[in-house]
Motif scaffolding. Structure first.
Motif, mmCIF file in Angstrom:
data_model
loop_
_atom_site.group_PDB
_atom_site.id
_atom_site.type_symbol
_atom_site.label_atom_id
_atom_site.label_comp_id
_atom_site.label_asym_id
_atom_site.label_seq_id
_atom_site.Cartn_x
_atom_site.Cartn_y
_atom_site.Cartn_z
ATOM 1 N N UNK A 188 -9.344 -2.195 4.404
ATOM 2 C CA UNK A 188 -9.698 -1.110 5.799
ATOM 3 C C UNK A 188 -8.072 -1.380 7.023
ATOM 4 N N UNK A 189 -8.247 -3.162 6.592
ATOM 5 C CA UNK A 189 -7.160 -2.600 7.750
ATOM 6 C C UNK A 189 -5.017 -2.617 6.807
ATOM 7 N N UNK A 190 -4.587 -2.740 5.981
ATOM 8 C CA UNK A 190 -4.236 -2.772 5.296
ATOM 9 C C UNK A 190 -3.689 -1.155 4.786
ATOM 10 N N UNK A 191 -4.171 -1.092 4.942
ATOM 11 C CA UNK A 191 -4.694 0.547 3.905
ATOM 12 C C UNK A 191 -4.461 0.264 2.247
ATOM 13 N N UNK A 192 -4.363 -0.720 1.601
ATOM 14 C CA UNK A 192 -4.034 -1.268 0.195
ATOM 15 C C UNK A 192 -5.029 -2.103 -0.345
ATOM 16 N N UNK A 193 -5.053 -2.209 -1.602
ATOM 17 C CA UNK A 193 -6.031 -2.621 -2.649
ATOM 18 C C UNK A 193 -5.348 -3.426 -3.586
ATOM 19 N N UNK A 194 -4.610 -4.776 -3.199
ATOM 20 C CA UNK A 194 -4.132 -5.678 -4.265
ATOM 21 C C UNK A 194 -2.635 -5.339 -4.596
ATOM 22 N N UNK A 195 -2.174 -4.928 -3.009
ATOM 23 C CA UNK A 195 -0.346 -4.486 -3.372
ATOM 24 C C UNK A 195 -0.154 -3.051 -3.088
ATOM 25 N N UNK A 196 -1.062 -1.937 -3.690
ATOM 26 C CA UNK A 196 -1.355 -1.127 -3.951
ATOM 27 C C UNK A 196 -2.052 0.283 -2.421
ATOM 28 N N UNK A 197 -1.107 1.115 -2.267
ATOM 29 C CA UNK A 197 -0.982 1.349 -0.672
ATOM 30 C C UNK A 197 -2.292 2.795 -1.043
ATOM 31 N N UNK A 198 -2.888 3.165 -0.305
ATOM 32 C CA UNK A 198 -3.761 4.065 -0.518
ATOM 33 C C UNK A 198 -3.167 5.543 -0.235
ATOM 34 N N UNK A 199 -3.609 6.575 -1.369
ATOM 35 C CA UNK A 199 -2.680 7.543 -0.539
ATOM 36 C C UNK A 199 -3.104 8.162 0.533
ATOM 37 N N UNK A 200 -1.777 8.749 1.334
ATOM 38 C CA UNK A 200 -2.125 9.313 2.240
ATOM 39 C C UNK A 200 -3.222 10.672 2.979
#
Length: 138
Positions: free
Chosen positions: A33-45
């Motif tokens: 939630x802090x990095x807005x990513x999971x396993x090195x893949x950013x979340x959609x904006x």
């Protein structure tokens, strides 16, 4: 090489190892939630609203209820299971997997994964277990 006498007296508390892995997972999943990513893949904006502005603040953290619902469901020497969501946070799965959301006609929620299998998490757990085991041999 480790002397045989050291190994004979060695007892590794596997429940402690499971608890270590469980805590590492909860920390990693909340960190998404802090990095807005999971396993090195950013979340959609976030989408742009009608006024032409993007949502301010942290994506998916308005009340922190979803992030705070991440927990260890089971931690035994045989397996570790994490969970998210509860009666106050029924939307955890649709946020993690994407899909249809909302009332009425609803909308398509983009996948913003924060839980699941992750190479980064496996590496973190491996490092923490190695440090734990090194402490036993001292």
């Amino acid at each position: 090489m480790i002397p045989k006498g050291v190994l004979e007296g060695l007892r590794v508390d596997m429940q402690e190892v499971a608890n270590l892995a469980a805590a590492t997972g909860v920390s990693y999943f909340k960190g998404a939630f802090r990095s807005k990513a999971f396993d090195g893949k950013a979340w959609p904006r976030a989408k742009v609203d009608e006024a032409g502005k993007r949502r301010r603040g942290s994506l998916m953290v308005q009340s922190a209820a979803l992030m705070n619902s991440v927990r260890t469901a089971e931690a035994t020497p045989d397996r570790v299971v994490w969970a998210a969501g509860n009666e106050k946070v029924p939307y955890a799965q649709v946020h993690n997997e994407g899909g249809r959301a909302g009332r009425g006609a609803g909308f398509d929620m983009p996948k913003r994964q924060f839980m699941g299998e992750a190479e980064e998490l496996e590496e973190q757990i491996g490092r923490r277990i190695n440090i734990f085991l090194q402490g036993i041999f001292k």
